[in-house]
Design a protein around this motif. Structure first.
Motif, mmCIF file in Angstrom:
data_model
loop_
_atom_site.group_PDB
_atom_site.id
_atom_site.type_symbol
_atom_site.label_atom_id
_atom_site.label_comp_id
_atom_site.label_asym_id
_atom_site.label_seq_id
_atom_site.Cartn_x
_atom_site.Cartn_y
_atom_site.Cartn_z
ATOM 1 N N LEU A 78 0.830 -1.203 0.000
ATOM 2 C CA LEU A 78 0.000 0.000 0.000
ATOM 3 C C LEU A 78 0.870 1.261 0.000
ATOM 4 N N LEU A 79 1.889 1.272 0.869
ATOM 5 C CA LEU A 79 2.726 2.465 1.011
ATOM 6 C C LEU A 79 3.524 2.782 -0.251
ATOM 7 N N GLU A 80 3.822 1.772 -1.046
ATOM 8 C CA GLU A 80 4.556 1.999 -2.298
ATOM 9 C C GLU A 80 3.796 2.912 -3.252
ATOM 10 N N HIS A 81 2.487 2.960 -3.094
ATOM 11 C CA HIS A 81 1.646 3.750 -3.999
ATOM 12 C C HIS A 81 1.398 5.168 -3.494
ATOM 13 N N LEU A 82 1.973 5.510 -2.347
ATOM 14 C CA LEU A 82 1.757 6.827 -1.754
ATOM 15 C C LEU A 82 2.992 7.704 -1.922
ATOM 16 N N PRO A 83 2.791 9.008 -2.093
ATOM 17 C CA PRO A 83 3.944 9.902 -2.214
ATOM 18 C C PRO A 83 4.690 10.032 -0.893
ATOM 19 N N SER A 84 5.963 10.302 -0.978
ATOM 20 C CA SER A 84 6.796 10.501 0.215
ATOM 21 C C SER A 84 6.235 11.641 1.056
ATOM 22 N N GLN A 85 6.347 11.490 2.363
ATOM 23 C CA GLN A 85 5.904 12.537 3.286
ATOM 24 C C GLN A 85 7.105 13.174 3.992
ATOM 25 N N ASP A 86 8.309 12.911 3.467
ATOM 26 C CA ASP A 86 9.534 13.427 4.079
ATOM 27 C C ASP A 86 9.529 14.948 4.206
ATOM 28 N N PHE A 87 8.823 15.614 3.290
ATOM 29 C CA PHE A 87 8.783 17.080 3.337
ATOM 30 C C PHE A 87 8.182 17.579 4.658
ATOM 31 N N LYS A 88 7.272 16.801 5.238
ATOM 32 C CA LYS A 88 6.670 17.201 6.515
ATOM 33 C C LYS A 88 7.725 17.219 7.625
ATOM 34 N N LEU A 89 8.618 16.236 7.603
ATOM 35 C CA LEU A 89 9.696 16.198 8.596
ATOM 36 C C LEU A 89 10.714 17.295 8.326
ATOM 37 N N LYS A 90 10.943 17.578 7.062
ATOM 38 C CA LYS A 90 11.874 18.658 6.709
ATOM 39 C C LYS A 90 11.351 19.998 7.228
ATOM 40 N N GLU A 91 10.047 20.216 7.090
ATOM 41 C CA GLU A 91 9.436 21.440 7.624
ATOM 42 C C GLU A 91 9.628 21.522 9.138
ATOM 43 N N LEU A 92 9.482 20.385 9.834
ATOM 44 C CA LEU A 92 9.698 20.360 11.286
ATOM 45 C C LEU A 92 11.133 20.735 11.618
ATOM 46 N N GLU A 93 12.080 20.170 10.853
ATOM 47 C CA GLU A 93 13.499 20.482 11.077
ATOM 48 C C GLU A 93 13.750 21.970 10.906
ATOM 49 N N GLU A 94 13.173 22.535 9.853
ATOM 50 C CA GLU A 94 13.373 23.962 9.577
ATOM 51 C C GLU A 94 12.795 24.830 10.693
ATOM 52 N N GLN A 95 11.757 24.343 11.364
ATOM 53 C CA GLN A 95 11.151 25.073 12.482
ATOM 54 C C GLN A 95 11.857 24.754 13.809
ATOM 55 N N GLY A 96 12.863 23.859 13.732
ATOM 56 C CA GLY A 96 13.576 23.468 14.942
ATOM 57 C C GLY A 96 12.772 22.530 15.828
ATOM 58 N N LEU A 97 11.812 21.811 15.252
ATOM 59 C CA LEU A 97 10.916 20.956 16.040
ATOM 60 C C LEU A 97 11.084 19.460 15.741
ATOM 61 N N ARG A 98 12.034 19.097 14.885
ATOM 62 C CA ARG A 98 12.155 17.702 14.453
ATOM 63 C C ARG A 98 12.385 16.743 15.613
ATOM 64 N N ILE A 99 13.321 17.000 16.454
ATOM 65 C CA ILE A 99 13.608 16.097 17.571
ATOM 66 C C ILE A 99 13.263 16.837 18.855
ATOM 67 N N SER A 100 12.027 17.286 18.942
ATOM 68 C CA SER A 100 11.638 18.147 20.055
ATOM 69 C C SER A 100 11.523 17.406 21.382
ATOM 70 N N CYS A 101 11.666 16.089 21.364
ATOM 71 C CA CYS A 101 11.514 15.353 22.629
ATOM 72 C C CYS A 101 12.844 14.821 23.138
ATOM 73 N N ASP A 102 13.947 15.165 22.536
ATOM 74 C CA ASP A 102 15.238 14.689 23.024
ATOM 75 C C ASP A 102 15.784 15.591 24.127
#
Length: 114
Positions: free
Chosen positions: A90-114
């Motif tokens: 199923l997942l092979e047919h879906l577009p990558s969602q990596d951009f959502k994590l990239k946006e978090l990184e740019e906001q400084g929120l990617r690893i907000s629980c470390d």
């Protein structure tokens, strides 16, 4: 009426879970990145209890597993699940969602629980 096999029942339940776009997106993200609830809260701009409910449903179905890192719980795709091949197909047919994590990184929120 013909009785459905347990495999059909389980696959049907799984597909119902994936009928929710938030859960489907979560699973796609978890296909390539482990995440904590706090990251999903930021990605989906949704409350922590709502995100926790989505994660619980995925965990109860055996799609997602959790690992404790200190006080944090990190979620990942359960590649040991009997239904992982179906999930992967199923997942092979879906577009990558990596951009959502990239946006978090740019906001400084990617690893907000470390």
């Amino acid at each position: 009426m013909q009785k459905l096999t347990p495999e059909i029942e389980k696959a049907s339940s799984l597909l119902k879970l994936f009928g929710d776009k938030t859960r489907l997106t979560m699973v796609k993200i978890l296909d390539s990145h482990d995440c904590c609830v706090c990251e999903f809260v930021e990605i989906f701009k949704t409350s922590q209890p709502a995100i926790s409910q989505h994660v619980r449903k995925l965990k109860d179905a055996g799609i997602v597993r959790e690992t404790r890192r200190g006080q944090w719980i990190i979620y990942s795709l359960n590649k040991e699940s009997d239904f992982y091949p179906l999930v992967q197909d199923l997942l092979e047919h879906l577009p990558s969602q990596d951009f959502k994590l990239k946006e978090l990184e740019e906001q400084g929120l990617r690893i907000s629980c470390d």
